[in-house]
Design an enzyme around this catalytic site. Structure first.
Site, PDB file in Angstrom:
ATOM      1  N   GLU A 110       0.846  -1.202   0.000  1.00 20.07           N
ATOM      2  CA  GLU A 110       0.000   0.000   0.000  1.00 20.07           C
ATOM      3  C   GLU A 110       0.872   1.239   0.000  1.00 20.07           C
ATOM      4  OE1 GLU A 110      -2.348  -0.165   3.536  1.00 20.07           O
ATOM      5  OE2 GLU A 110      -3.409  -1.966   2.910  1.00 20.07           O
ATOM      6  N   LYS A 112       2.056   4.660   1.598  1.00 18.57           N
ATOM      7  CA  LYS A 112       2.082   5.212   2.952  1.00 18.57           C
ATOM      8  C   LYS A 112       1.687   6.680   2.837  1.00 18.57           C
ATOM      9  CE  LYS A 112       4.915   5.301   7.099  1.00 18.57           C
ATOM     10  NZ  LYS A 112       4.766   6.711   7.418  1.00 18.57           N
ATOM     11  N   ASP A 114       0.991  10.392   3.590  1.00 12.82           N
ATOM     12  CA  ASP A 114       1.617  11.348   4.500  1.00 12.82           C
ATOM     13  C   ASP A 114       0.553  12.280   5.063  1.00 12.82           C
ATOM     14  OD1 ASP A 114       3.508  12.667   5.905  1.00 12.82           O
ATOM     15  OD2 ASP A 114       4.397  13.711   4.201  1.00 12.82           O
ATOM     16  N   TYR A 214      -7.124   1.899   6.206  1.00 10.52           N
ATOM     17  CA  TYR A 214      -6.281   0.770   5.810  1.00 10.52           C
ATOM     18  C   TYR A 214      -6.215  -0.384   6.802  1.00 10.52           C
ATOM     19  CZ  TYR A 214      -3.271   4.099   8.237  1.00 10.52           C
ATOM     20  OH  TYR A 214      -2.770   5.002   9.116  1.00 10.52           O
ATOM     21  N   LYS A 323      10.466   3.889   3.754  1.00  2.63           N
ATOM     22  CA  LYS A 323      10.410   5.355   3.762  1.00  2.63           C
ATOM     23  C   LYS A 323      11.279   5.876   2.634  1.00  2.63           C
ATOM     24  CE  LYS A 323       9.644   7.732   7.305  1.00  2.63           C
ATOM     25  NZ  LYS A 323       8.633   8.763   7.552  1.00  2.63           N
ATOM     26  N   CYS A 416      37.158   5.810  30.198  1.00  2.00           N
ATOM     27  CA  CYS A 416      35.838   6.404  30.421  1.00  2.00           C
ATOM     28  C   CYS A 416      35.977   7.887  30.787  1.00  2.00           C
ATOM     29  CB  CYS A 416      35.135   5.651  31.541  1.00  2.00           C
ATOM     30  SG  CYS A 416      33.607   6.439  32.057  1.00  2.00           S
ATOM     31  N   CYS A 419      34.787   8.125  34.729  1.00  2.00           N
ATOM     32  CA  CYS A 419      35.483   7.528  35.874  1.00  2.00           C
ATOM     33  C   CYS A 419      36.909   7.104  35.545  1.00  2.00           C
ATOM     34  CB  CYS A 419      34.695   6.335  36.410  1.00  2.00           C
ATOM     35  SG  CYS A 419      34.704   4.916  35.301  1.00  2.00           S
ATOM     36  N   CYS A 432      31.793   1.171  29.543  1.00  2.00           N
ATOM     37  CA  CYS A 432      32.546   1.401  30.764  1.00  2.00           C
ATOM     38  C   CYS A 432      32.151   0.268  31.715  1.00  2.00           C
ATOM     39  CB  CYS A 432      32.186   2.762  31.378  1.00  2.00           C
ATOM     40  SG  CYS A 432      32.741   2.899  33.087  1.00  2.00           S
ATOM     41  N   CYS A 437      30.580   3.831  38.170  1.00  2.00           N
ATOM     42  CA  CYS A 437      30.966   5.009  37.390  1.00  2.00           C
ATOM     43  C   CYS A 437      29.925   6.109  37.605  1.00  2.00           C
ATOM     44  CB  CYS A 437      31.039   4.614  35.918  1.00  2.00           C
ATOM     45  SG  CYS A 437      31.084   6.016  34.798  1.00  2.00           S
TER      46      CYS A 437
HETATM   47  S1  IVH Z   1      -0.549   0.379   8.667  1.00  4.60           S
HETATM   48  C1  IVH Z   1      -0.282  -1.682  12.769  1.00  4.60           C
HETATM   49  N1  IVH Z   1      -0.904   1.460   6.334  1.00  4.60           N
HETATM   50  O1  IVH Z   1       2.128   5.363   8.888  1.00  4.60           O
HETATM   51  C2  IVH Z   1       0.035  -1.054  11.452  1.00  4.60           C
HETATM   52  N2  IVH Z   1      -0.071   2.846   8.067  1.00  4.60           N
HETATM   53  O2  IVH Z   1       4.477   4.471  10.984  1.00  4.60           O
HETATM   54  C3  IVH Z   1      -0.696   0.170  11.265  1.00  4.60           C
HETATM   55  N3  IVH Z   1       0.268   5.185   7.428  1.00  4.60           N
HETATM   56  O3  IVH Z   1       0.879   5.523  12.137  1.00  4.60           O
HETATM   57  C4  IVH Z   1      -0.204   1.058  10.218  1.00  4.60           C
HETATM   58  N4  IVH Z   1      -0.392   4.965   5.330  1.00  4.60           N
HETATM   59  O4  IVH Z   1      -0.446   6.718  10.377  1.00  4.60           O
HETATM   60  C5  IVH Z   1      -0.499   1.665   7.595  1.00  4.60           C
HETATM   61  N5  IVH Z   1      -1.314   2.275   4.222  1.00  4.60           N
HETATM   62  C6  IVH Z   1      -0.918   2.484   5.463  1.00  4.60           C
HETATM   63  C7  IVH Z   1      -0.494   3.743   5.919  1.00  4.60           C
HETATM   64  C8  IVH Z   1      -0.062   3.889   7.235  1.00  4.60           C
HETATM   65  C9  IVH Z   1       0.057   5.802   6.262  1.00  4.60           C
HETATM   66  C10 IVH Z   1       0.820   5.814   8.636  1.00  4.60           C
HETATM   67  C11 IVH Z   1       0.040   5.525   9.887  1.00  4.60           C
HETATM   68  C12 IVH Z   1       1.014   4.952  10.875  1.00  4.60           C
HETATM   69  C13 IVH Z   1       2.321   5.278  10.265  1.00  4.60           C
HETATM   70  C14 IVH Z   1       3.252   4.113  10.558  1.00  4.60           C
END
Ligand code: IVH
Length: 699
Positions: A110, A112, A114, A214, A323, A416, A419, A432, A437
């Site tokens: 999927e 991600k 933003d 999602y 990412k 260290c 110490c 250390c 310490c």
């Molecule tokens: S799944 C338990 N799917 O990314 C898994 N997250 O660092 C739940 N996000 O907090 C996350 N698109 O806000 C999932 N297709 C997607 C997403 C998504 C954006 C965000 C979400 C989450 C963050 C994860």
């Protein structure tokens, strides 16, 4: 037709039209017709407020009442995702995940989004609450604002109870249009974040936010679909907006097609070996999307496998985020200091010329260890790029320009800095070895007193350093026997402060066992880890010590989230004589060594009531503690006072809600009255807001 029926007909028709337009992108009526029906409904509701329902489509215009966003506990674990920074890392993760599985797996890919992470709670088909992610356990109640988002269903076609996770976002073109009048807002995400938290929901309504959902968590397990594709399909059928840009990866293209057909979903059908090129393709094309994405998410499709894989403290093992890039900044290294952590680990830290990065000012960045410095060939005076990955501590990423002063690559000294002990190599890090310490001692004690731990607020790192330097405190238990009066001879320490220290020490004796356990600094036992242990049956120190003495690894690993390695580390740490003596001295000091019941079986005295909370409280600070007491006893809590609110819990201050409550005849309850109701009459046991009930899936 009577008015009530007319309201229902109008509401149903308008909700249908909103879904068609905002979720499906296929309008079913003209704007003119829509406006006509909307105005008619609004007019009836205005003259007959009793006919307005919480899920009326007129909610979409919002209200001018100001809302603050009370913190409310999530009833599902709202975890985040583990991260990878290259397609190769994702492929490696997929391979590793498949190796551990007994059956062939499929993976859903999927985008991600933003945006702003949101959890929507539905009960019997009605949207009852929308919470931000918050810290994963407690989020802000932004329900009234979220109701204005037209792609969020207010009422589902079936009376199901579920929690839905999604991302609220602002499409790029809408951001561009609004940017003219809001030149300070940097990107669509920030604008969406601001909109979600507007005090007046009418202002949120003015911003064309939308949502992709999602994940779904059904409260009735029997209703839970068997795989992720079916979850998405079911959510779509319930009227949610699903991102159509998904792909499925399995052992063959054909198998993926088959799985998609079975689930009734359209998506790209691909084979495992296509993953890397697919990720590259999407990355390259992402600027053409109508919204911003900051990565891709790969998820195991099969829910039984998800369950078997489980979770770490922070993220599921069944998904990974790729990412695209992390925020970066360019700055100069002014020096390198060497830190000694509470465990003795040595960390070199770059002292930087201050530079803004990802919303904060960065002055220091970690250099991890000598190996990392060597790879960078980093010297004092160099110009470097600094990154923030996943919003953690910034790190130096690359040397961009060498210094002109002839400085050579930095070397961590052999002894260290605190110490003077000779440092030891353990894996990639130097340590250390001296447990006495001063830096380690200070770190260990400050960790124990920290706000997130025993919350001895007044005894911060500076006070701890003073106590250690004066020889008053040598180890954690000394905090409980120390003569704080001796501080009175020191400059800057008066009666008031001494009293605050003594109070903090007394108060800390009430902290629940799970907090005590987390504060000891055992390896891999943070606050979530402690919670997992306690919920997994280790509800007393004696049970833990016995399992450690018996070297009973299985007693630990039978808890879902605990692996063999963690079990061994905990056992070793608890068998250590110094730790053991520390624990026994804390027992003698009167700390909680047993977890008290957390209210799972409390009498539901507030069942059926709807409470709002305003102002500040003496016994419930932060205020979420009051919300928690209410909810534990069956109350529903809301963020604003409306006709349906039955009680307002009013502390000091708190203006507009009290006025509204008075106007509407809502019963106003003072803190004292409330304490009497709880039967505690001022003796309120202080409990941490994050200490109960949130690791379970049922709600
Ligand atoms: S799944 C338990 N799917 O990314 C898994 N997250 O660092 C739940 N996000 O907090 C996350 N698109 O806000 C999932 N297709 C997607 C997403 C998504 C954006 C965000 C979400 C989450 C963050 C994860």
């Amino acid at each position: 037709m009577d008015l009530k029926e007319r309201v229902e007909t109008l509401s149903a028709r308008l909700l249908e039209a909103q879904k068609a337009y905002y979720v499906d992108g296929r309008p079913i009526m003209s704007d003119l017709e829509y406006d006509g029906l909307f105005d008619e409904l609004k007019a009836i509701e205005d003259s007959h407020p009793e006919l307005r329902s919480a899920t009326s489509p007129t909610n979409r215009v919002g209200s001018d009442l100001t809302a603050d966003f009370p913190e409310v506990a999530h009833t599902i674990p709202v975890l985040s995702l583990d991260k990878a920074y290259s397609a190769d890392e994702v492929v490696a993760w997929m391979d590793k995940t498949m190796k551990g599985a007994e059956t062939p797996l499929s993976f859903v890919e999927e985008e991600k989004i933003d945006g702003i992470s949101m959890v929507l709670y539905y009960e019997e088909g009605l949207l009852v609450r929308a919470l931000t992610r918050g810290n994963g356990y407690v989020g802000n109640d932004v329900t009234e604002n979220i109701k204005t988002i037209k792609a969020v269903p207010l009422r589902l076609p079936r009376p199901v109870s579920l929690a839905v996770r999604g991302e609220v976002y602002l499409p790029k073109k809408d951001f561009e249009a609004l940017k003219e009048s809001n030149p300070d807002v940097a990107n669509p995400r920030n604008m969406a974040a601001g909109a979600v938290r507007r005090q007046k929901s009418s202002e949120t309504a003015a911003i064309p936010l939308t949502i992709f959902v999602y994940e779904g968590f059904w409260s009735d397990e029997a209703e839970t679909p068997k795989d992720h594709l079916s979850i998405l399909r079911t959510l779509r059928d319930l009227g949610f907006r699903i991102n159509p840009h998904i792909a499925l990866f399995s052992e063959s293209k054909r198998r993926s097609q088959e799985l998609l057909r079975e689930a009734g979903l359209e998506a790209r059908a691909l084979a495992y070996e296509d993953l890397a090129s697919y990720l590259e393709e999407v990355t390259a094309a992402r600027s053409g999307l109508e919204y911003e994405i900051d990565g891709m998410v790969t998820k195991v499709n099969e829910l039984d496998v998800r369950q078997a894989l489980g979770y770490t403290e922070h993220h599921p093992r069944w998904a990974i985020a790729y990412k695209f890039e992390s925020p970066q900044a360019v700055t100069k290294v002014l020096g390198v200091t060497v830190q000694v952590g509470r465990t003795g680990r040595i960390t070199p830290v770059a002292e930087l010329e201050a530079v803004p990065l990802g919303g904060s000012t960065v002055r220091r960045a970690t250099l991890h260890n000598q190996e990392y410095i060597d790879e960078l060939e980093l010297a004092v005076g160099d110009t470097v790029s600094v990154v923030k990955r996943g919003d953690v501590i910034p790190a130096v990423e690359e040397v961009l320009e060498k210094n002109g002063e002839g400085n050579t690559t930095f070397h961590i000294p052999h002894s260290c800095p605190s110490c003077g002990s000779a440092l030891e190599e353990r894996g990639a890090h130097l340590y250390c070895p001296n447990r006495d310490c001063p830096d380690q001692v200070r770190g260990r004690i400050s960790f124990f007193t920290a706000r997130d731990q025993m919350d001895m607020d007044s005894i911060g790192p500076k006070a701890v350093a003073k106590l250690v330097d004066m020889g008053l405190v040598k180890d954690i238990p000394d905090l409980y026997s120390c003569d704080y009066g001796k501080l009175l001879d020191e400059k800057g320490y008066g009666e008031k402060m001494v009293k605050a220290f003594q109070d903090a020490v007394e108060e800390s004796k009430k902290r629940p066992f799970s907090t005590v356990l987390a504060s000891l600094g055992l390896p891999e036992v943070g606050s979530k880890g402690a919670e997992i242990l306690v919920r997994g049956g280790f509800d007393s120190m004696d049970k833990l010590l016995k399992a450690a003495d018996d070297e009973d690894v299985e007693a630990f690993t039978k808890i879902d989230q605990i692996g063999e390695q963690t079990a061994h580390s905990i056992i070793t740490a608890l068998r250590d004589p110094v730790m053991r003596q520390r624990i026994e001295r804390l027992r003698a000091a009167g700390l909680q060594f047993e977890q008290k019941a957390d209210g799972g079986n409390l009498e539901q005295i507030f069942a059926g009531q709807v409470w709002a909370v305003t102002g500040s409280f003496e016994h419930f600070n932060p205020r979420t503690l009051a919300v928690k007491e209410l909810e534990k006893r069956g109350a529903r809590t809301v963020s604003s006072v409306t006709g349906r609110t039955t009680h307002l819990l009013a502390g000091h201050g708190g203006g507009s809600k009290r006025q509204t409550a008075e106007k509407l005849g809502v019963r106003i309850v003072s803190e004292d009255e409330f304490l009497a109701m709880l039967g505690q009459e001022g003796e309120g046991e202080r409990e941490k807001a994050t200490s109960s009930g949130q690791l379970s899936f049922d709600f």
